[in-house]
Design a protein around this motif. Structure first.
Motif, PDB file in Angstrom:
ATOM      1  N   UNK A 103       7.013  -6.665  -2.177  1.00  0.00           N
ATOM      2  CA  UNK A 103       7.277  -5.026  -1.865  1.00  0.00           C
ATOM      3  C   UNK A 103       7.920  -4.929  -0.465  1.00  0.00           C
ATOM      4  N   UNK A 104       9.001  -4.035  -0.378  1.00  0.00           N
ATOM      5  CA  UNK A 104       9.822  -3.599   0.438  1.00  0.00           C
ATOM      6  C   UNK A 104       9.069  -2.899   1.741  1.00  0.00           C
ATOM      7  N   UNK A 105       9.337  -2.891   2.867  1.00  0.00           N
ATOM      8  CA  UNK A 105       8.871  -1.841   3.897  1.00  0.00           C
ATOM      9  C   UNK A 105       9.108  -0.645   3.427  1.00  0.00           C
ATOM     10  N   UNK A 106      10.104  -0.061   3.017  1.00  0.00           N
ATOM     11  CA  UNK A 106      10.192   0.986   2.494  1.00  0.00           C
ATOM     12  C   UNK A 106       9.224   1.517   1.268  1.00  0.00           C
ATOM     13  N   UNK A 107       8.751   0.593   0.473  1.00  0.00           N
ATOM     14  CA  UNK A 107       7.911   0.877  -0.661  1.00  0.00           C
ATOM     15  C   UNK A 107       6.314   0.902   0.044  1.00  0.00           C
ATOM     16  N   UNK A 108       6.279   0.041   0.927  1.00  0.00           N
ATOM     17  CA  UNK A 108       4.807   0.036   1.419  1.00  0.00           C
ATOM     18  C   UNK A 108       4.774   1.435   2.271  1.00  0.00           C
ATOM     19  N   UNK A 109       5.737   1.871   3.022  1.00  0.00           N
ATOM     20  CA  UNK A 109       5.568   3.013   3.538  1.00  0.00           C
ATOM     21  C   UNK A 109       5.333   4.253   2.538  1.00  0.00           C
ATOM     22  N   UNK A 110       6.192   4.228   1.308  1.00  0.00           N
ATOM     23  CA  UNK A 110       5.922   5.249   0.413  1.00  0.00           C
ATOM     24  C   UNK A 110       4.539   5.213   0.051  1.00  0.00           C
ATOM     25  N   UNK A 111       4.203   3.994  -0.458  1.00  0.00           N
ATOM     26  CA  UNK A 111       2.677   3.662  -1.094  1.00  0.00           C
ATOM     27  C   UNK A 111       1.883   4.404  -0.185  1.00  0.00           C
ATOM     28  N   UNK A 112       1.783   4.064   1.073  1.00  0.00           N
ATOM     29  CA  UNK A 112       0.855   4.730   2.096  1.00  0.00           C
ATOM     30  C   UNK A 112       0.854   6.311   2.286  1.00  0.00           C
ATOM     31  N   UNK A 113       2.123   6.847   2.267  1.00  0.00           N
ATOM     32  CA  UNK A 113       2.247   8.341   1.995  1.00  0.00           C
ATOM     33  C   UNK A 113       1.608   8.742   0.875  1.00  0.00           C
ATOM     34  N   UNK A 114       1.888   8.169  -0.101  1.00  0.00           N
ATOM     35  CA  UNK A 114       1.467   8.813  -1.514  1.00  0.00           C
ATOM     36  C   UNK A 114       0.110   8.641  -1.667  1.00  0.00           C
ATOM     37  N   UNK A 115      -0.706   7.746  -1.146  1.00  0.00           N
ATOM     38  CA  UNK A 115      -2.102   7.539  -1.045  1.00  0.00           C
ATOM     39  C   UNK A 115      -2.650   8.810  -0.171  1.00  0.00           C
TER      40      UNK A 115
END
Length: 94
Positions: free
Chosen positions: A1-13
């Motif tokens: 998982x890329x840093x961008x995807x991790x950031x997006x996942x955190x925001x989504x949650x």
């Protein structure tokens, strides 16, 4: 998982948690929610599942959709009616 995807996942949650808390206050039969999505294509793959103690009325379902989309709009995303699922949770009698 890329840093961008991790950031997006955190925001989504975080956004779905806020929506969940609001729905708990607004809908008597709403218990919690869950989601699934591909972070590479969030807009087209997001599915939100609402867990409820009883069926939701049409107006309650519309309220849930509006609330979710309010929070998801911060990610330029929305849950489509076909991507909103309701699951009834029953408790076994002891």
């Amino acid at each position: 998982m890329t840093k961008t995807e991790k950031r997006l996942e955190k925001q989504l949650i975080q956004l779905l948690t806020q929506a969940c808390e609001e729905l708990k206050d607004d809908l008597a039969n709403f218990l919690y929610l869950s989601h699934s999505a591909s972070l590479k294509n969030l807009t087209n793959t997001l599915v939100v599942e609402l867990f409820c103690s009883q069926s939701l009325s049409h107006s309650e379902l519309a309220k849930a959709s509006t609330t979710l989309n309010f929070y998801l709009s911060k990610l330029n995303c929305a849950v489509k009616p076909a991507s909103l699922k309701v699951t009834l949770v029953t408790q076994a009698n002891n």
